[in-house]
Design a protein around this motif. Structure first.
Motif, PDB file in Angstrom:
ATOM      1  N   ALA A 190       2.626 -10.264   2.318  1.00 27.95           N
ATOM      2  CA  ALA A 190       2.292  -9.015   3.015  1.00 27.95           C
ATOM      3  C   ALA A 190       2.441  -7.801   2.116  1.00 27.95           C
ATOM      4  CB  ALA A 190       3.161  -8.842   4.259  1.00 27.95           C
ATOM      5  N   VAL A 191       3.253  -7.915   1.075  1.00 26.22           N
ATOM      6  CA  VAL A 191       3.418  -6.793   0.158  1.00 26.22           C
ATOM      7  C   VAL A 191       2.944  -7.160  -1.256  1.00 26.22           C
ATOM      8  CG1 VAL A 191       5.283  -5.704   1.469  1.00 26.22           C
ATOM      9  CG2 VAL A 191       5.843  -7.411  -0.262  1.00 26.22           C
ATOM     10  N   ALA A 225       1.957  -4.882  -4.577  1.00 23.03           N
ATOM     11  CA  ALA A 225       2.642  -3.591  -4.494  1.00 23.03           C
ATOM     12  C   ALA A 225       3.064  -3.126  -5.880  1.00 23.03           C
ATOM     13  CB  ALA A 225       3.866  -3.699  -3.581  1.00 23.03           C
ATOM     14  N   THR A 230       8.542  -2.321  -4.792  1.00 29.36           N
ATOM     15  CA  THR A 230       9.042  -2.742  -3.481  1.00 29.36           C
ATOM     16  C   THR A 230      10.514  -2.362  -3.333  1.00 29.36           C
ATOM     17  OG1 THR A 230       9.739  -4.933  -4.232  1.00 29.36           O
ATOM     18  CG2 THR A 230       7.487  -4.757  -3.382  1.00 29.36           C
ATOM     19  N   HIS A 263       0.354   0.822  11.635  1.00 28.05           N
ATOM     20  CA  HIS A 263      -0.110  -0.434  12.202  1.00 28.05           C
ATOM     21  C   HIS A 263       1.045  -1.434  12.189  1.00 28.05           C
ATOM     22  CE1 HIS A 263      -3.306  -3.236  13.347  1.00 28.05           C
ATOM     23  NE2 HIS A 263      -2.601  -4.143  12.692  1.00 28.05           N
ATOM     24  N   MET A 276       1.480   0.509  -1.898  1.00 27.74           N
ATOM     25  CA  MET A 276       0.143  -0.026  -2.138  1.00 27.74           C
ATOM     26  C   MET A 276      -0.840   1.030  -2.665  1.00 27.74           C
ATOM     27  SD  MET A 276       1.104  -3.000  -1.195  1.00 27.74           S
ATOM     28  CE  MET A 276      -0.367  -4.023  -1.278  1.00 27.74           C
ATOM     29  N   LYS A 334       0.376   4.810   0.886  1.00 27.12           N
ATOM     30  CA  LYS A 334       0.239   3.682   1.814  1.00 27.12           C
ATOM     31  C   LYS A 334       1.293   2.637   1.475  1.00 27.12           C
ATOM     32  CE  LYS A 334      -2.872   0.369   3.937  1.00 27.12           C
ATOM     33  NZ  LYS A 334      -4.202  -0.281   3.969  1.00 27.12           N
ATOM     34  N   HIS A 345       3.021  -1.102   2.720  1.00 29.35           N
ATOM     35  CA  HIS A 345       2.994  -2.297   3.557  1.00 29.35           C
ATOM     36  C   HIS A 345       4.436  -2.695   3.862  1.00 29.35           C
ATOM     37  CE1 HIS A 345      -1.282  -4.061   2.688  1.00 29.35           C
ATOM     38  NE2 HIS A 345      -1.309  -2.827   3.085  1.00 29.35           N
ATOM     39  N   TYR A 346       4.614  -3.324   5.005  1.00 25.98           N
ATOM     40  CA  TYR A 346       5.950  -3.760   5.411  1.00 25.98           C
ATOM     41  C   TYR A 346       5.918  -5.223   5.807  1.00 25.98           C
ATOM     42  CZ  TYR A 346       6.379   1.253   5.816  1.00 25.98           C
ATOM     43  OH  TYR A 346       6.351   2.591   5.534  1.00 25.98           O
ATOM     44  N   THR A 390       4.562  -7.780  10.344  1.00 23.76           N
ATOM     45  CA  THR A 390       3.989  -7.084   9.196  1.00 23.76           C
ATOM     46  C   THR A 390       3.427  -5.760   9.691  1.00 23.76           C
ATOM     47  OG1 THR A 390       1.809  -8.124   9.499  1.00 23.76           O
ATOM     48  CG2 THR A 390       3.337  -9.226   7.984  1.00 23.76           C
ATOM     49  N   TYR A 429       1.794  -1.521   8.284  1.00 21.98           N
ATOM     50  CA  TYR A 429       1.606  -0.541   7.219  1.00 21.98           C
ATOM     51  C   TYR A 429       1.670   0.862   7.790  1.00 21.98           C
ATOM     52  CZ  TYR A 429      -3.358  -0.067   8.667  1.00 21.98           C
ATOM     53  OH  TYR A 429      -4.512   0.152   9.376  1.00 21.98           O
TER      54      TYR A 429
END
Lengths: 142, 142, 142, 142
Positions: free
Chosen positions: C3-4, C7, C10, C68, C88, C95, C97-98, C111, C113
Motif C-alpha cells: 500500500a505504500v 514511497a 515512510t 480516502h 507518494m 499525497k 498513502h497509509y 489502507t 490516502y
C-alpha cells in the motif's frame, strides 16, 4: 504526586498531545482530558486484571457516576504528558484520582477524579457494595 | 446538487459547526466530517425505517468498507451547513453520496461517499447481496 | 507493505485502540481512523522537520483537499495496530498513502490516502506548486 | 430545574444523541458530555453577545479551570435531551451550571458545572476580576 497520595495502587502512561485535540486557542480542548484519564485508568485496571473485557465477563459494567477536572495549566501541541491514576476507593465504588504532569519538568498541569459504580448487567441493578469480581482482584494489595 | 444526482432517495440535515470541531487553523478538523455525513445518513435510513436499532433487529450490521471525502472549502466556527445524503446503490451494498453546502449561500463545500456492506451478525458472514430486510424497505422507491 | 510501495519516505507508529474509539458494534468508529493516519503523518513530517509548528513558521498551512479510506477488517478494543505512512507526491501537493496492519500478525486491516495543498497564510492563495519550504526539506531524499 | 436555580440567565438547547457518541455499553461515552454542555453554554454566551469571536475581539480568552459532571442516568442512542445552562457567577470568573433532561419526560439525567477565568491574550495574565467586556454585556440582567 500529592494528587494521588494515599492511593492503594497507581499506574501511569505517557501521552503526546496530538494536533486534533487542540482548539483554536492552540490548547487541548477540555473534553479530551477524559481520553487521557481513561488511558491511565485502563493501565491500572489491567494491572489487577479487571479491564473492560474482564468486567464484561464478570457480569458487571462500571459506568461513571461522577467526574471532576481541575485545569491548572493548558496543554500544548506535541507536549508529552505523564498521566498518573491512583485507586482511592474500591469497597462500595471505584474512585480514582488523576494527576497530569509535564513529562519533562514534572510540573503539575491537571488533577481530577472519577467515580464509577458497578451495575449487574443482567438485572440492571446498581450495586451498593463492590462485587467480589473486583474485591478478589485487590486482595494482594489491601 | 449534482453530487447526489441520480439518487434513489435523499435526506438532508442542517448542522452548525461547533467550537470543539475546529483545529488551530480555525477550520473544522477533517475527521469531524464523518460526524456530519453520519447525521444525514441516519436521517435517510430513518426515512426507510432502517436505522441502527432496526439493522440490529434484522440480524445484520453494516460496517463501512470505503469512504471518500473531497474538501472543497474549509468550514468555519458557527457556520451553518446543509448536509445532503443520497442513496446511489443498494442491491449488493449501500452506497451513499454526500454534499455539504453552506446553508445560507448554497455554495458547495464538501462532497464524499461511503460504502457499507451487510454482515450477518450470527455467522459473521459478509453478504454479497443486500438482505431482504433492506430491499423490502426500498420497494416503494424502486 | 504494497500500500505504500514506491514511497519516497515512510514512517510508522504503533497505536492501541482505546475504549472510547469503539462504537456499539464493538469496533472502532470509522471517523477515528483519521486520528490514526494523523499520528503516522506527523511522524513522517517530523522526520523532514516540517511538522505543524514548522509549517506555520514557513508561512503556509496545508489543509486536506481529499481523503480516502478502505476498511478491510474492523479494529477491536485493545488491538495494537501499526500505521505506516508513505510519501507518494510532493512536487505540487502532498499525497500520503497509509497502511494499517495488525501489529502482531502483520495482517492488512486498512489502507487509505490523504492529499494536502499548500495555502500561503498571508494571501490565502492556494499554491499550485509546493513551496520551497517543503522541497528543500526533501532534497536529501529525492 | 433546581440544578440551575438562582441563575442570572439561562439558555437551553435540544440535542439528539448520535451513534458515534455511544460506547460498547450502548451509552454515551462520558467525554462527550462536554460537547452537550458546550452547546448550551454557547447559546447562553450568544444571548449576551459574548461568543468566541467576541471574546477574541475583546482581547480575552476564557479557558476552563474546573469542570464537574454528575451522571444520574445514562444516555441512549437517538435519545433527545434538553441541556440547560445557567449563569451562576460572573464577577470574578464565569461559573455555569448545567442540567441535562430527557426532552420527552423532563427526567433529570445529568448535572454539572464549569468554571472559566479570563486571560488577557496579549499579556497572558490571568484576570482576578472579570473584564468590562463581560460585565457590560450583563448590565441589563444584574
Amino acid at each position: 504526586m500529592s494528587a494521588v497520595r494515599g492511593a492503594l495502587l497507581t499506574a501511569e502512561v505517557e501521552i503526546e498531545i496530538p494536533f486534533q485535540d487542540l482548539d483554536p486557542m492552540q490548547i487541548a480542548w477540555h473534553g479530551n482530558y477524559f481520553r487521557y484519564f481513561e488511558a491511565a485508568r485502563v493501565k491500572l485496571l489491567r494491572a489487577i486484571r479487571y479491564d473492560y473485557p474482564e468486567m464484561q465477563a464478570s457480569g458487571y459494567s462500571w459506568p461513571l457516576i461522577e467526574a471532576h477536572v481541575r485545569f491548572v495549566q493548558a496543554l500544548r501541541y506535541g507536549q508529552l504528558i505523564r498521566v498518573v491514576a491512583g485507586l482511592m476507593e474500591w469497597e462500595n465504588r471505584l474512585k480514582l484520582h488523576y494527576l497530569v504532569q509535564d513529562a519533562a519538568s514534572g510540573k503539575r498541569l491537571t488533577t481530577g477524579y472519577t467515580i464509577q459504580c458497578a451495575i449487574e448487567v443482567q438485572s440492571g441493578e446498581l450495586q451498593l457494595v463492590s462485587p467480589p469480581a473486583l474485591l478478589e482482584r485487590l486482595k494482594g494489595y489491601i
